[in-house]
Design a protein around this motif. Structure first.
Motif, PDB file in Angstrom:
ATOM      1  N   GLU A  92     -78.094  14.859 -30.083  1.00 47.80           N
ATOM      2  CA  GLU A  92     -77.441  14.114 -31.155  1.00 47.80           C
ATOM      3  C   GLU A  92     -78.418  13.177 -31.855  1.00 47.80           C
ATOM      4  O   GLU A  92     -78.493  13.142 -33.093  1.00 47.80           O
ATOM      5  N   VAL A  93     -79.177  12.417 -31.077  1.00 49.45           N
ATOM      6  CA  VAL A  93     -80.076  11.443 -31.679  1.00 49.45           C
ATOM      7  C   VAL A  93     -81.276  12.137 -32.318  1.00 49.45           C
ATOM      8  O   VAL A  93     -81.801  11.677 -33.342  1.00 49.45           O
ATOM      9  N   CYS A  94     -81.723  13.254 -31.763  1.00 52.07           N
ATOM     10  CA  CYS A  94     -82.822  14.010 -32.384  1.00 52.07           C
ATOM     11  C   CYS A  94     -82.383  14.618 -33.712  1.00 52.07           C
ATOM     12  O   CYS A  94     -83.150  14.618 -34.684  1.00 52.07           O
ATOM     13  N   ASP A  95     -81.159  15.120 -33.761  1.00 51.92           N
ATOM     14  CA  ASP A  95     -80.630  15.642 -35.026  1.00 51.92           C
ATOM     15  C   ASP A  95     -80.561  14.541 -36.074  1.00 51.92           C
ATOM     16  O   ASP A  95     -80.842  14.766 -37.263  1.00 51.92           O
ATOM     17  N   LEU A  96     -80.186  13.353 -35.654  1.00 48.71           N
ATOM     18  CA  LEU A  96     -80.065  12.226 -36.563  1.00 48.71           C
ATOM     19  C   LEU A  96     -81.401  11.907 -37.234  1.00 48.71           C
ATOM     20  O   LEU A  96     -81.448  11.489 -38.395  1.00 48.71           O
ATOM     21  N   LEU A  97     -82.495  12.156 -36.519  1.00 49.22           N
ATOM     22  CA  LEU A  97     -83.834  11.840 -37.022  1.00 49.22           C
ATOM     23  C   LEU A  97     -84.585  13.064 -37.528  1.00 49.22           C
ATOM     24  O   LEU A  97     -85.781  12.991 -37.784  1.00 49.22           O
ATOM     25  N   GLY A  98     -83.900  14.186 -37.642  1.00 55.39           N
ATOM     26  CA  GLY A  98     -84.531  15.381 -38.193  1.00 55.39           C
ATOM     27  C   GLY A  98     -85.538  16.034 -37.279  1.00 55.39           C
ATOM     28  O   GLY A  98     -86.454  16.721 -37.756  1.00 55.39           O
ATOM     29  N   LEU A  99     -85.383  15.867 -35.976  1.00 56.50           N
ATOM     30  CA  LEU A  99     -86.284  16.510 -35.011  1.00 56.50           C
ATOM     31  C   LEU A  99     -85.673  17.839 -34.587  1.00 56.50           C
ATOM     32  O   LEU A  99     -84.613  17.860 -33.953  1.00 56.50           O
ATOM     33  N   PRO A 100     -86.301  18.973 -34.917  1.00 60.61           N
ATOM     34  CA  PRO A 100     -85.711  20.284 -34.607  1.00 60.61           C
ATOM     35  C   PRO A 100     -85.621  20.535 -33.106  1.00 60.61           C
ATOM     36  O   PRO A 100     -86.376  19.966 -32.309  1.00 60.61           O
ATOM     37  N   ALA A 101     -84.686  21.394 -32.723  1.00 61.69           N
ATOM     38  CA  ALA A 101     -84.439  21.686 -31.315  1.00 61.69           C
ATOM     39  C   ALA A 101     -85.668  22.253 -30.623  1.00 61.69           C
ATOM     40  O   ALA A 101     -85.861  22.058 -29.417  1.00 61.69           O
ATOM     41  N   GLU A 102     -86.529  22.942 -31.383  1.00 56.95           N
ATOM     42  CA  GLU A 102     -87.715  23.561 -30.775  1.00 56.95           C
ATOM     43  C   GLU A 102     -88.692  22.537 -30.213  1.00 56.95           C
ATOM     44  O   GLU A 102     -89.549  22.861 -29.383  1.00 56.95           O
ATOM     45  N   LEU A 103     -88.584  21.280 -30.647  1.00 50.79           N
ATOM     46  CA  LEU A 103     -89.485  20.245 -30.137  1.00 50.79           C
ATOM     47  C   LEU A 103     -89.113  19.768 -28.743  1.00 50.79           C
ATOM     48  O   LEU A 103     -89.927  19.124 -28.078  1.00 50.79           O
ATOM     49  N   ALA A 104     -87.911  20.051 -28.289  1.00 48.53           N
ATOM     50  CA  ALA A 104     -87.403  19.481 -27.041  1.00 48.53           C
ATOM     51  C   ALA A 104     -88.315  19.779 -25.852  1.00 48.53           C
ATOM     52  O   ALA A 104     -88.478  18.951 -24.960  1.00 48.53           O
TER      53      ALA A 104
END
Length: 513
Positions: free
Chosen positions: A140-152
């Protein structure tokens, strides 16, 4: 007091203004020099307050003093920090309060991230609850900041500066802290991503935010602005429409970019490029391509600026040219001669010729060494300059970037981010390079300091220095002869009606000043 407040502090209530700072001051340990004069500050519930001022005015020291996390070279000299009406003593009590209520993002966030941990682990470290709920909150917080799922699953070393900055912010936001403290949170970000950061900060539920910034856009959206510039510091409240006198990036008026064809070569220099980049392909450590078929010709005295979104490969390109990032394809030529892709295979003259001022100077400056010897070291190692002469030259270089002579006796941890950034530049210039690579060279600087640095670089170009800079700052791009944009893995020429692909002729003829 350092700041003129809008009403007596005694009238503030713990409900309307949960954080109140009175007379907070900081001194250097060694000589007792005042770093932050007595400063008053109040932070209301749900409020965003921006702290501005010249480089070295004490902005970052204010945050560290508030958190009781000052580096060893500094000490809190006085003042009281109150949370919901109760004073917070220094020491363990302050650390407990910090852990319970605060989210903090420093000026060099990549240095605070464990390089062995994945992004998902970094963001979710302080979360509680089930594994599923923690994972959902991280996403949720990564989406809020525009960080794509592939970075996880990536580690910190595989991130760009802008991505690392957003990961650090996601980590701070994940626990929904009562107080969010941000030091230059947009220094490595493009305009679109900066807007996303503002929305994320504004969406911070029920909390208050104190941010240190030189970014006019952040200043324009703050509820109040605290100016630490001497001699008089004032607090001003933005109107209801949040309009302030500082322009946003979209309204900043910059001088037009000089036409490449209209600027002749510096006298005495040949037409052959000083540094040629031919068909370079740069990839991430996992082999994923970042940039392909990069062609650049840097002539004596030229300045080329590269713009592009965070994570597009701009910094990786600089490190590939420096020889510190693997190159998949292509070659480099220095003065018409092949340049090894690995810096370990380059001779002393080749290493001297190309110098980099990186995006995170705090990580490049040894915290143990005083500034003077650190700046003078390239003069001794690369040029064999004697002790007295290199000490004089180090002072001259520090003065050229707008730093006082007394800075030479201090160590990096006791300096501001803007001061460290200029020290890194002075050290790079001490090597007397032919090509200077700059990664966000003004990100931590106020306007006056940035102008000093950019004017210096322009003067050095007259002596033949070639510059390649990566930037999000329009004032830096305005100094360049040529502006390129990263456009899906390619460098394309900047145009007023949008970027266009480079032609073969443009590639061959580029870089002339």
């Amino acid at each position: 007091m350092r700041q003129r407040v809008e009403r007596p502090i005694e009238s503030a209530t713990s409900d309307s203004e949960p954080l109140v700072v009175t007379g907070l001051s900081v001194r250097r340990v060694g000589d007792g020099q005042l770093v932050l004069p007595a400063t008053d500050l109040r932070l209301g519930a749900g409020e965003v307050v921006a702290v501005v001022g010249a480089s070295g005015a004490g902005k970052s020291s204010l945050l560290h003093a508030l958190l009781d996390s000052l580096p060893s070279g500094l000490r809190r000299d006085g003042g009281v920090v109150r949370w919901r009406g109760l004073p917070i003593p220094e020491g363990r009590a302050a650390r407990r309060w910090r852990r319970a209520h605060c989210g903090y993002v420093g000026q060099d966030p990549i240095l605070a991230l464990n390089p062995l941990w994945s992004v998902a682990r970094l963001v979710g470290e302080q979360l509680s609850g089930s594994r599923r709920n923690r994972a959902l909150r991280v996403r949720e917080v990564c989406d809020l900041l525009g960080l794509p799922a592939e970075l996880a699953s990536r580690r910190c070393g595989e991130l760009s500066g802008g991505q690392a900055q957003r990961v650090a912010l996601a980590r701070a936001l994940a626990t929904e802290p009562d107080v969010l403290l941000l030091d230059e949170p947009t220094s490595a970000l493009d305009a679109e991503t900066r807007s996303m950061i503002v929305e994320a900060v504004r969406a911070h539920p029920g909390g208050c935010t104190l941010l240190v910034t030189h970014d006019p856009f952040l200043v324009s959206v703050a509820d109040r602005v605290v100016d630490l510039s001497p001699p008089a510091t004032v607090t001003r409240r933005s109107p209801a429409a949040r309009r302030v006198t500082v322009p946003t990036p979209s309204t900043v008026t910059s001088p037009p970019v000089r036409s490449l064809a209209a600027v002749p070569l510096a006298p005495g220099h040949g037409t052959a490029p000083l540094l040629a980049v031919q068909g370079l392909q740069v990839a991430r450590p996992d082999g994923t391509p970042l940039l392909e078929d990069v062609h650049l010709n840097l002539a004596h005295g030229s300045w080329t600026a590269i713009l592009g979104p965070s994570g597009s490969g701009k910094t990786s390109l600089l490190y590939a040219i420096l020889g510190r990032r693997p190159v998949l394809h292509g070659r480099l030529l220095l003065g018409g001669h092949p340049l090894p892709a690995d810096v370990r295979q380059r001779d002393r003259e080749q290493r001297r010729a190309i110098q980099l001022v990186g995006q995170h100077p705090a990580g490049e400056l040894n915290p143990v060494y005083r500034v003077g010897p650190a700046v003078a070291r390239p003069l001794a190692v690369l040029h064999g300059v004697g002790r007295r002469e290199r000490a004089r030259e180090a002072l001259r270089l520090l003065g050229s970037v707008g730093l006082a002579a007394e800075i030479a006796h201090r160590r990096p941890p006791a300096l501001s981010g803007g001061q460290r950034q200029r020290i890194a530049l002075a050290r790079a210039l001490a090597a007397r390079p032919s090509v200077l690579l700059l990664d966000e060279p003004t990100s931590a600087l106020d306007r006056a300091s940035a102008a000093t640095v950019l004017d210096l670089l322009d003067r050095l170009r007259d002596d033949g220095l070639a510059i390649l800079s990566v930037t999000h700052d329009p004032t830096v791009a305005a100094r360049a002869d040529r502006v390129l944009h990263v456009h899906p893995r390619r460098l394309v020429e900047g145009r007023t009606d949008g970027p266009l692909p480079l032609t073969d002729n443009q590639t061959e003829e580029s870089g002339a000043r």
